[in-house]
Design a protein around this motif. Structure first.
Motif, PDB file in Angstrom:
ATOM      1  N   ILE A   1      52.404  51.003  35.520  1.00  0.00           N
ATOM      2  CA  ILE A   1      51.322  51.656  34.778  1.00  0.00           C
ATOM      3  C   ILE A   1      51.531  53.161  34.879  1.00  0.00           C
ATOM      4  O   ILE A   1      51.664  53.711  35.989  1.00  0.00           O
ATOM      5  CB  ILE A   1      49.944  51.261  35.361  1.00  0.00           C
ATOM      6  CG1 ILE A   1      49.723  49.744  35.223  1.00  0.00           C
ATOM      7  CG2 ILE A   1      48.826  52.033  34.674  1.00  0.00           C
ATOM      8  CD1 ILE A   1      48.433  49.237  35.851  1.00  0.00           C
TER       9      ILE A   1
ATOM     10  N   ASP B   1      42.783  47.503  42.956  1.00  0.00           N
ATOM     11  CA  ASP B   1      42.256  47.081  41.651  1.00  0.00           C
ATOM     12  C   ASP B   1      41.598  45.706  41.768  1.00  0.00           C
ATOM     13  O   ASP B   1      42.212  44.771  42.283  1.00  0.00           O
ATOM     14  CB  ASP B   1      43.425  47.023  40.654  1.00  0.00           C
ATOM     15  CG  ASP B   1      42.981  46.608  39.259  1.00  0.00           C
ATOM     16  OD1 ASP B   1      41.778  46.700  38.951  1.00  0.00           O
ATOM     17  OD2 ASP B   1      43.858  46.192  38.474  1.00  0.00           O
TER      18      ASP B   1
ATOM     19  N   LYS C   1      47.032  56.190  32.307  1.00  0.00           N
ATOM     20  CA  LYS C   1      46.895  55.068  31.367  1.00  0.00           C
ATOM     21  C   LYS C   1      46.027  53.964  31.980  1.00  0.00           C
ATOM     22  O   LYS C   1      46.157  53.639  33.164  1.00  0.00           O
ATOM     23  CB  LYS C   1      48.263  54.468  31.024  1.00  0.00           C
ATOM     24  CG  LYS C   1      49.191  55.429  30.344  1.00  0.00           C
ATOM     25  CD  LYS C   1      48.694  55.808  28.955  1.00  0.00           C
ATOM     26  CE  LYS C   1      49.629  56.814  28.296  1.00  0.00           C
ATOM     27  NZ  LYS C   1      49.026  57.542  27.201  1.00  0.00           N
ATOM     28  N   GLY C   2      45.191  53.361  31.147  1.00  0.00           N
ATOM     29  CA  GLY C   2      44.361  52.255  31.599  1.00  0.00           C
ATOM     30  C   GLY C   2      43.384  52.692  32.687  1.00  0.00           C
ATOM     31  O   GLY C   2      43.263  53.885  32.999  1.00  0.00           O
ATOM     32  N   VAL C   3      42.711  51.687  33.250  1.00  0.00           N
ATOM     33  CA  VAL C   3      41.706  51.990  34.277  1.00  0.00           C
ATOM     34  C   VAL C   3      42.419  52.435  35.565  1.00  0.00           C
ATOM     35  O   VAL C   3      42.003  53.392  36.227  1.00  0.00           O
ATOM     36  CB  VAL C   3      40.814  50.755  34.536  1.00  0.00           C
ATOM     37  CG1 VAL C   3      39.705  51.104  35.515  1.00  0.00           C
ATOM     38  CG2 VAL C   3      40.205  50.243  33.226  1.00  0.00           C
ATOM     39  N   CYS C   4      43.536  51.755  35.883  1.00  0.00           N
ATOM     40  CA  CYS C   4      44.262  52.087  37.114  1.00  0.00           C
ATOM     41  C   CYS C   4      44.876  53.479  37.047  1.00  0.00           C
ATOM     42  O   CYS C   4      44.750  54.280  37.985  1.00  0.00           O
ATOM     43  CB  CYS C   4      45.361  51.052  37.374  1.00  0.00           C
ATOM     44  SG  CYS C   4      44.719  49.432  37.820  1.00  0.00           S
ATOM     45  N   GLY C   5      45.541  53.771  35.920  1.00  0.00           N
ATOM     46  CA  GLY C   5      46.181  55.073  35.775  1.00  0.00           C
ATOM     47  C   GLY C   5      45.168  56.206  35.748  1.00  0.00           C
ATOM     48  O   GLY C   5      45.458  57.324  36.194  1.00  0.00           O
TER      49      GLY C   5
ATOM     50  N   GLU D   1      35.931  45.769  35.727  1.00  0.00           N
ATOM     51  CA  GLU D   1      36.995  46.194  36.645  1.00  0.00           C
ATOM     52  C   GLU D   1      36.487  47.282  37.591  1.00  0.00           C
ATOM     53  O   GLU D   1      35.647  48.108  37.218  1.00  0.00           O
ATOM     54  CB  GLU D   1      38.176  46.724  35.803  1.00  0.00           C
ATOM     55  CG  GLU D   1      39.422  47.060  36.584  1.00  0.00           C
ATOM     56  CD  GLU D   1      40.682  47.052  35.690  1.00  0.00           C
ATOM     57  OE1 GLU D   1      40.578  46.726  34.486  1.00  0.00           O
ATOM     58  OE2 GLU D   1      41.752  47.379  36.220  1.00  0.00           O
TER      59      GLU D   1
ATOM     60  N   ASP E   1      39.528  42.822  39.343  1.00  0.00           N
ATOM     61  CA  ASP E   1      39.128  42.425  37.990  1.00  0.00           C
ATOM     62  C   ASP E   1      38.206  41.226  38.070  1.00  0.00           C
ATOM     63  O   ASP E   1      38.352  40.374  38.950  1.00  0.00           O
ATOM     64  CB  ASP E   1      40.352  42.009  37.172  1.00  0.00           C
ATOM     65  CG  ASP E   1      41.223  43.183  36.831  1.00  0.00           C
ATOM     66  OD1 ASP E   1      41.145  43.667  35.706  1.00  0.00           O
ATOM     67  OD2 ASP E   1      41.975  43.624  37.720  1.00  0.00           O
TER      68      ASP E   1
ATOM     69  N   TYR F   1      48.244  48.576  43.368  1.00  0.00           N
ATOM     70  CA  TYR F   1      49.351  49.235  42.679  1.00  0.00           C
ATOM     71  C   TYR F   1      49.730  50.436  43.546  1.00  0.00           C
ATOM     72  O   TYR F   1      48.855  51.148  44.043  1.00  0.00           O
ATOM     73  CB  TYR F   1      48.944  49.714  41.279  1.00  0.00           C
ATOM     74  CG  TYR F   1      48.990  48.613  40.240  1.00  0.00           C
ATOM     75  CD1 TYR F   1      50.160  48.359  39.525  1.00  0.00           C
ATOM     76  CD2 TYR F   1      47.883  47.831  39.984  1.00  0.00           C
ATOM     77  CE1 TYR F   1      50.215  47.352  38.577  1.00  0.00           C
ATOM     78  CE2 TYR F   1      47.932  46.804  39.039  1.00  0.00           C
ATOM     79  CZ  TYR F   1      49.100  46.573  38.342  1.00  0.00           C
ATOM     80  OH  TYR F   1      49.161  45.577  37.415  1.00  0.00           O
TER      81      TYR F   1
ATOM     82  N   HIS G   1      42.287  50.609  28.007  1.00  0.00           N
ATOM     83  CA  HIS G   1      42.341  49.540  29.020  1.00  0.00           C
ATOM     84  C   HIS G   1      43.583  48.690  28.807  1.00  0.00           C
ATOM     85  O   HIS G   1      43.926  48.325  27.679  1.00  0.00           O
ATOM     86  CB  HIS G   1      41.084  48.663  28.915  1.00  0.00           C
ATOM     87  CG  HIS G   1      41.218  47.358  29.636  1.00  0.00           C
ATOM     88  ND1 HIS G   1      41.288  46.146  28.981  1.00  0.00           N
ATOM     89  CD2 HIS G   1      41.326  47.084  30.947  1.00  0.00           C
ATOM     90  CE1 HIS G   1      41.424  45.186  29.878  1.00  0.00           C
ATOM     91  NE2 HIS G   1      41.445  45.713  31.071  1.00  0.00           N
ATOM     92  N   ILE G   2      44.272  48.364  29.908  1.00  0.00           N
ATOM     93  CA  ILE G   2      45.483  47.549  29.823  1.00  0.00           C
ATOM     94  C   ILE G   2      45.097  46.112  30.152  1.00  0.00           C
ATOM     95  O   ILE G   2      44.684  45.813  31.271  1.00  0.00           O
ATOM     96  CB  ILE G   2      46.554  48.057  30.810  1.00  0.00           C
ATOM     97  CG1 ILE G   2      46.885  49.527  30.516  1.00  0.00           C
ATOM     98  CG2 ILE G   2      47.796  47.193  30.743  1.00  0.00           C
ATOM     99  CD1 ILE G   2      47.593  50.233  31.652  1.00  0.00           C
TER     100      ILE G   2
ATOM    101  N   CYS H   1      46.086  42.993  31.203  1.00  0.00           N
ATOM    102  CA  CYS H   1      47.099  42.127  31.825  1.00  0.00           C
ATOM    103  C   CYS H   1      46.671  40.681  31.646  1.00  0.00           C
ATOM    104  O   CYS H   1      47.494  39.791  31.478  1.00  0.00           O
ATOM    105  CB  CYS H   1      47.228  42.425  33.310  1.00  0.00           C
ATOM    106  SG  CYS H   1      47.879  44.052  33.673  1.00  0.00           S
TER     107      CYS H   1
ATOM    108  N   TRP I   1      41.395  38.760  39.751  1.00  0.00           N
ATOM    109  CA  TRP I   1      42.562  39.510  40.234  1.00  0.00           C
ATOM    110  C   TRP I   1      42.089  40.494  41.295  1.00  0.00           C
ATOM    111  O   TRP I   1      41.029  41.115  41.147  1.00  0.00           O
ATOM    112  CB  TRP I   1      43.208  40.284  39.083  1.00  0.00           C
ATOM    113  CG  TRP I   1      44.662  40.596  39.271  1.00  0.00           C
ATOM    114  CD1 TRP I   1      45.718  39.813  38.910  1.00  0.00           C
ATOM    115  CD2 TRP I   1      45.235  41.772  39.867  1.00  0.00           C
ATOM    116  NE1 TRP I   1      46.901  40.416  39.243  1.00  0.00           N
ATOM    117  CE2 TRP I   1      46.640  41.630  39.831  1.00  0.00           C
ATOM    118  CE3 TRP I   1      44.700  42.930  40.430  1.00  0.00           C
ATOM    119  CZ2 TRP I   1      47.517  42.596  40.328  1.00  0.00           C
ATOM    120  CZ3 TRP I   1      45.582  43.896  40.924  1.00  0.00           C
ATOM    121  CH2 TRP I   1      46.963  43.724  40.866  1.00  0.00           C
TER     122      TRP I   1
ATOM    123  N   ALA J   1      50.867  40.075  36.691  1.00  0.00           N
ATOM    124  CA  ALA J   1      50.257  41.282  36.119  1.00  0.00           C
ATOM    125  C   ALA J   1      51.317  42.256  35.627  1.00  0.00           C
ATOM    126  O   ALA J   1      52.510  42.104  35.924  1.00  0.00           O
ATOM    127  CB  ALA J   1      49.393  41.954  37.181  1.00  0.00           C
TER     128      ALA J   1
HETATM  129  N1  SME Z   1      43.477  46.418  33.618  1.00  0.00           N
HETATM  130  C1  SME Z   1      44.244  47.376  34.374  1.00  0.00           C
HETATM  131  C2  SME Z   1      45.690  46.945  34.515  1.00  0.00           C
HETATM  132  C3  SME Z   1      45.976  46.204  35.766  1.00  0.00           C
HETATM  133  S1  SME Z   1      45.468  44.621  35.752  1.00  0.00           S
HETATM  134  O1  SME Z   1      44.069  44.502  35.474  1.00  0.00           O
HETATM  135  C4  SME Z   1      45.909  43.769  37.080  1.00  0.00           C
HETATM  136  C5  SME Z   1      44.161  48.753  33.756  1.00  0.00           C
HETATM  137  O2  SME Z   1      43.592  48.922  32.666  1.00  0.00           O
HETATM  138  O3  SME Z   1      44.667  49.678  34.359  1.00  0.00           O
END
Ligand code: SME
Length: 178
Positions: free
Chosen positions: A92, A146, A96-100, A130, A148, A51, A120-121, A123, A47, A88
């Motif tokens: 977000i 982002d 939250k998660g790696v992106c947030g 990541e 992955d 975002y 970690h989210i 998707c 990926w 995906a």
């Molecule tokens: N894994 C990401 C979410 C986005 S997807 O990988 C496309 C996260 O933890 O923020």
């Protein structure tokens, strides 16, 4: 320019990105093509994309609204932008998660093992590592880039530097409001 047919060296990736950015001013078109370029040029990605930060409309003033430092209400969120890869998560929350986390802290997150990252989210269950780089221009958060990989520890410090340079080129090419 023609699309790359195989993996590229860092120098060739940057020069292809610079070529795209010189040929087109529209940020949406450039994010779309940069996603495609990165996805095709770098090995072992499942990926690659953007975002975008969407601020919430300011909440109406209310007698019953109490300011609380820890709340993320009104902070805005990330919404899915141009990408390459599987369908995906579309939204977000900040932090939250790696992106947030990259968005809220405005720092690059290079995560060797996403399963060890709290919150970690997932998707795509195939993702193992990541790299997330915040897009910040003139002090304003615009979103994140982002990447992955299904391979653990896929992203090296050199990869981080390469993608940060690419993001800097993208930000430098953004149109400036008159
Ligand atoms: N894994 C990401 C979410 C986005 S997807 O990988 C496309 C996260 O933890 O923020």
């Amino acid at each position: 320019m023609s699309a790359p047919s195989t993996h590229l060296t860092p120098e060739d990736l940057l020069s292809a990105a610079t070529g795209l950015l010189a040929a087109e001013q529209d940020p949406l078109a450039n994010m779309a093509n940069l996603s495609a370029l990165i996805f095709e040029a770098l090995p072992d990605l499942n990926w690659a994309g953007f975002y975008l930060y969407r601020p919430h409309a300011a909440a109406p003033a209310s007698l019953f609204t109490v300011a609380s430092g820890g709340s993320s209400e009104g902070e805005g969120e990330l919404v899915l932008g141009p990408f390459q890869g599987r369908i995906a998560c579309t939204r977000i929350a900040m932090g939250k998660g790696v992106c947030g986390t990259a968005a809220r802290t405005r720092t690059t997150q290079r995560i060797p093992d996403v399963h060890a990252f709290p919150g970690h989210i997932a998707c795509d269950a195939a993702s193992a590592s990541e790299l997330v780089i915040p897009l910040v221009a003139h002090g304003q958060l615009l979103g994140v880039l982002d990447l992955d990989s299904p391979r653990k520890d896929r992203f090296s410090p050199a990869d981080q530097q390469l993608l940060e340079t690419l993001v800097a080129a993208f930000l430098a090419a953004l149109p400036v409001a008159a």
